[in-house]
Design an enzyme around this catalytic site. Structure first.
Site, PDB file in Angstrom:
ATOM      1  N   LEU A 199      22.555  -3.676 -13.524  1.00 25.70           N
ATOM      2  CA  LEU A 199      21.487  -2.953 -14.212  1.00 25.70           C
ATOM      3  C   LEU A 199      20.708  -3.912 -15.123  1.00 25.70           C
ATOM      4  O   LEU A 199      19.502  -4.066 -14.976  1.00 25.70           O
ATOM      5  CB  LEU A 199      22.093  -1.783 -15.002  1.00 25.70           C
ATOM      6  N   HIS A 200      21.384  -4.514 -16.057  1.00 23.44           N
ATOM      7  CA  HIS A 200      20.841  -5.571 -16.934  1.00 23.44           C
ATOM      8  C   HIS A 200      19.723  -5.149 -17.895  1.00 23.44           C
ATOM      9  O   HIS A 200      19.355  -5.933 -18.768  1.00 23.44           O
ATOM     10  CB  HIS A 200      20.375  -6.805 -16.145  1.00 23.44           C
ATOM     11  N   CYS A 257      36.091 -13.579  -4.925  1.00 22.58           N
ATOM     12  CA  CYS A 257      34.681 -13.192  -4.986  1.00 22.58           C
ATOM     13  C   CYS A 257      33.999 -13.821  -3.776  1.00 22.58           C
ATOM     14  O   CYS A 257      33.958 -15.048  -3.659  1.00 22.58           O
ATOM     15  CB  CYS A 257      34.084 -13.705  -6.292  1.00 22.58           C
ATOM     16  N   CYS A 305      27.260 -17.697 -10.108  1.00 26.72           N
ATOM     17  CA  CYS A 305      26.797 -17.497  -8.767  1.00 26.72           C
ATOM     18  C   CYS A 305      25.766 -18.521  -8.279  1.00 26.72           C
ATOM     19  O   CYS A 305      24.706 -18.656  -8.867  1.00 26.72           O
ATOM     20  CB  CYS A 305      26.159 -16.131  -8.864  1.00 26.72           C
ATOM     21  N   SER A 330      28.921  -5.107  -5.379  1.00 25.12           N
ATOM     22  CA  SER A 330      27.890  -5.170  -6.419  1.00 25.12           C
ATOM     23  C   SER A 330      26.518  -5.250  -5.786  1.00 25.12           C
ATOM     24  O   SER A 330      26.290  -6.030  -4.857  1.00 25.12           O
ATOM     25  CB  SER A 330      28.155  -6.403  -7.284  1.00 25.12           C
ATOM     26  N   GLU A 343      29.563 -20.144  -1.273  1.00 20.87           N
ATOM     27  CA  GLU A 343      30.554 -20.268  -2.341  1.00 20.87           C
ATOM     28  C   GLU A 343      31.524 -19.100  -2.328  1.00 20.87           C
ATOM     29  O   GLU A 343      31.133 -17.969  -2.070  1.00 20.87           O
ATOM     30  CB  GLU A 343      29.856 -20.271  -3.703  1.00 20.87           C
ATOM     31  N   CYS A 373      19.616 -15.729  -0.921  1.00 14.69           N
ATOM     32  CA  CYS A 373      19.341 -14.332  -1.250  1.00 14.69           C
ATOM     33  C   CYS A 373      17.838 -14.171  -1.395  1.00 14.69           C
ATOM     34  O   CYS A 373      17.144 -15.105  -1.781  1.00 14.69           O
ATOM     35  CB  CYS A 373      20.026 -13.994  -2.584  1.00 14.69           C
ATOM     36  N   CYS A 401      16.143 -12.384  -8.464  1.00  9.29           N
ATOM     37  CA  CYS A 401      16.480 -12.173  -9.882  1.00  9.29           C
ATOM     38  C   CYS A 401      16.245 -13.480 -10.654  1.00  9.29           C
ATOM     39  O   CYS A 401      16.674 -14.548 -10.219  1.00  9.29           O
ATOM     40  CB  CYS A 401      17.931 -11.718 -10.042  1.00  9.29           C
ATOM     41  N   GLY A 426      24.249 -13.702  -2.400  1.00  8.42           N
ATOM     42  CA  GLY A 426      23.676 -12.715  -1.485  1.00  8.42           C
ATOM     43  C   GLY A 426      23.716 -11.298  -2.026  1.00  8.42           C
ATOM     44  O   GLY A 426      24.406 -10.997  -2.989  1.00  8.42           O
ATOM     45  N   GLU A 427      22.947 -10.442  -1.362  1.00 11.31           N
ATOM     46  CA  GLU A 427      22.898  -9.022  -1.731  1.00 11.31           C
ATOM     47  C   GLU A 427      23.612  -8.241  -0.616  1.00 11.31           C
ATOM     48  O   GLU A 427      23.088  -8.126   0.491  1.00 11.31           O
ATOM     49  CB  GLU A 427      21.421  -8.596  -1.877  1.00 11.31           C
ATOM     50  N   CYS A 476      19.240 -15.939 -11.712  1.00 11.45           N
ATOM     51  CA  CYS A 476      20.298 -16.202 -10.732  1.00 11.45           C
ATOM     52  C   CYS A 476      20.002 -17.440  -9.900  1.00 11.45           C
ATOM     53  O   CYS A 476      18.908 -17.576  -9.333  1.00 11.45           O
ATOM     54  CB  CYS A 476      20.457 -14.983  -9.825  1.00 11.45           C
TER      55      CYS A 476
HETATM   56  N1  SAH Z   1      23.399  -9.273  -5.238  1.00  9.34           N
HETATM   57  C1  SAH Z   1      24.474  -8.572  -5.869  1.00  9.34           C
HETATM   58  C2  SAH Z   1      25.770  -9.334  -5.968  1.00  9.34           C
HETATM   59  C3  SAH Z   1      25.727 -10.795  -6.326  1.00  9.34           C
HETATM   60  S1  SAH Z   1      25.414 -11.264  -7.982  1.00  9.34           S
HETATM   61  C4  SAH Z   1      24.036  -8.055  -7.220  1.00  9.34           C
HETATM   62  O1  SAH Z   1      22.916  -8.324  -7.619  1.00  9.34           O
HETATM   63  O2  SAH Z   1      24.791  -7.319  -7.843  1.00  9.34           O
HETATM   64  C5  SAH Z   1      26.814 -10.766  -8.923  1.00  9.34           C
HETATM   65  C6  SAH Z   1      26.480 -10.447 -10.370  1.00  9.34           C
HETATM   66  O3  SAH Z   1      26.201 -11.645 -11.116  1.00  9.34           O
HETATM   67  C7  SAH Z   1      25.260  -9.562 -10.540  1.00  9.34           C
HETATM   68  O4  SAH Z   1      25.506  -8.615 -11.547  1.00  9.34           O
HETATM   69  C8  SAH Z   1      24.215 -10.549 -10.986  1.00  9.34           C
HETATM   70  O5  SAH Z   1      23.136  -9.907 -11.630  1.00  9.34           O
HETATM   71  C9  SAH Z   1      25.018 -11.451 -11.862  1.00  9.34           C
HETATM   72  N2  SAH Z   1      24.451 -12.764 -12.147  1.00  9.34           N
HETATM   73  C10 SAH Z   1      23.746 -13.575 -11.328  1.00  9.34           C
HETATM   74  N3  SAH Z   1      23.422 -14.708 -11.950  1.00  9.34           N
HETATM   75  C11 SAH Z   1      23.949 -14.645 -13.177  1.00  9.34           C
HETATM   76  C12 SAH Z   1      23.950 -15.513 -14.303  1.00  9.34           C
HETATM   77  N4  SAH Z   1      23.333 -16.676 -14.259  1.00  9.34           N
HETATM   78  N5  SAH Z   1      24.607 -15.105 -15.407  1.00  9.34           N
HETATM   79  C13 SAH Z   1      25.234 -13.917 -15.455  1.00  9.34           C
HETATM   80  N6  SAH Z   1      25.266 -13.045 -14.436  1.00  9.34           N
HETATM   81  C14 SAH Z   1      24.616 -13.402 -13.315  1.00  9.34           C
END
Ligand code: SAH
Length: 346
Positions: free
Chosen positions: A215-216, A105, A333, A191, A92, A112, A116, A159-160, A119
């Site tokens: 961070l979250h 983006c 994402c 990110s 995507e 990935c 998380c 992806g990371e 995600c």
């Molecule tokens: N792997 C990297 C980059 C991809 S995700 C990372 O973790 O930063 C990009 C951002 O979207 C990250 O901050 C991720 O935590 C967030 N994200 C993923 N799924 C999400 C969702 N369902 N709602 C809000 N943010 C989300």
């Protein structure tokens, strides 16, 4: 074995290739411009190159082409693409329209492996990493589609990026180079979910890009529940790496904070977050979580997001609420790729 992608080569790498092929060094820049400025899709379009060289290159290399499998356009102008790679895998890419310019983006991997919980991209695991040229091709295909220049890049798609370190570094070299798209590092954000050793490795490069940390949550109990990567690199280690990064590069970090109702959005959590990062000069981006199927999380409502932001600001932490673009087109994402996979399976 498929052929190698010529798009993956930086100018120094192409220069090495030309030397191997007994060609003058200047051809490296010429070929690079064909690929990354004129963006040709076949060798025969490189009209100033000797036919023998082109024939020789074609034996070993190909030029990556992305096919648009799906395209969705939001009312706010956001466009989301599902691109098919030559091997049939899908990724995507999203284009967002801001007043300061168009931002793309990009995905850096197919799937990935970070796991998380909120995600969609990680639910089916990692298939493979993208190459440098494939990531660049996302930008080129998006620009060709919208017919406008894209000035900013965020590495926040599927992806990371730091789990695909070398290819992502080559991508940054290719995309920022004057013979290519010439996008300045200051217009690029990367990110990461927080791979500490890779943050240190990135710091050594002293790039002027913006590093965003997902961070979250401000403590290990909360963060480990949301993000398994926290078991390997707990909050204290992550924040220490962020401080080292800032010292080495002179660049301020930005923190992503996706807000989940009843999980990480209380007043006490805001205070804990402020204590953790106060004094770093960092910026916090608050974003209500985008709920995905199969995840127990729902979004904090807008009024509470606002309260959380105000409290952080009062406590001396710079925080803004991220405008949600494309929420009507499953722009969170990994959602589009997952939808397409599900449909293919049924
Ligand atoms: N792997 C990297 C980059 C991809 S995700 C990372 O973790 O930063 C990009 C951002 O979207 C990250 O901050 C991720 O935590 C967030 N994200 C993923 N799924 C999400 C969702 N369902 N709602 C809000 N943010 C989300």
């Amino acid at each position: 074995m498929g052929k190698k992608l010529l798009n993956d080569y930086t100018i120094p790498q192409l220069t090495g290739l030309m030397a191997q092929l007994g060609q003058p060094a200047f051809r490296a820049k010429q070929i690079f411009r064909w690929l990354h400025q004129k963006r040709v899709s076949s060798f025969s379009q490189m009209t100033d190159q000797p036919k023998t060289l082109l024939a020789r290159l074609e034996e070993e290399f190909e030029i990556v082409q992305l096919q648009t499998a799906r395209r969705q356009q939001s009312k706010d102008g956001t466009v989301k693409f599902l691109f098919t790679l030559p091997d049939g895998n899908c990724i995507e890419t999203v284009v967002m329209r801001y007043t300061y310019g168009n931002t793309v983006c990009v995905s850096t991997q197919v799937g990935c492996r970070m796991g998380c919980r909120f995600c969609a991209s990680t639910q089916a695991g990692l298939v493979r990493s993208l190459t440098a040229g494939e990531i660049a091709a996302e930008l080129y295909a998006a620009e060709a589609d919208i017919g406008q220049r894209i000035s900013h890049i965020v590495l926040m798609g599927i992806g990371e990026p730091l789990d695909n370190f070398d290819n992502v570094m080559d991508f940054l070299t290719i995309i920022s180079c004057p013979e290519g798209a010439n996008i300045g590092m200051r217009n690029i954000s990367l990110s990461t979910c927080g791979l500490v050793p890779m943050i240190d490795k990135l710091a050594e490069r002293k790039l002027q890009l913006t590093l965003s940390i997902s961070l979250h949550a401000p403590n290990d109990a909360m963060r480990s529940r949301m993000m398994p990567v926290n078991n390997a690199y707990p909050v204290a280690q992550l924040i220490a790496a962020c401080r080292r990064y800032q010292n080495t590069t002179g660049r301020r970090i930005s923190f992503e904070y996706s807000m989940v109702k009843g999980v990480n959005d209380s007043e006490a959590t805001a205070r804990e977050l402020a204590r953790l990062i106060r004094g770093m000069g960092a910026h916090v981006n608050l974003i209500p979580i985008n709920p995905v199927d199969g995840s127990p999380y729902s979004a904090t409502d807008a009024a509470n997001v606002r309260r959380f932001q105000q409290l952080l600001t009062q406590l001396g932490v710079n925080a803004t609420v991220r405008r949600r673009l494309g929420s009507d087109i499953s722009a969170a994402c990994g959602q589009l790729r997952r939808e397409a996979r599900r449909e293919a399976e049924t």
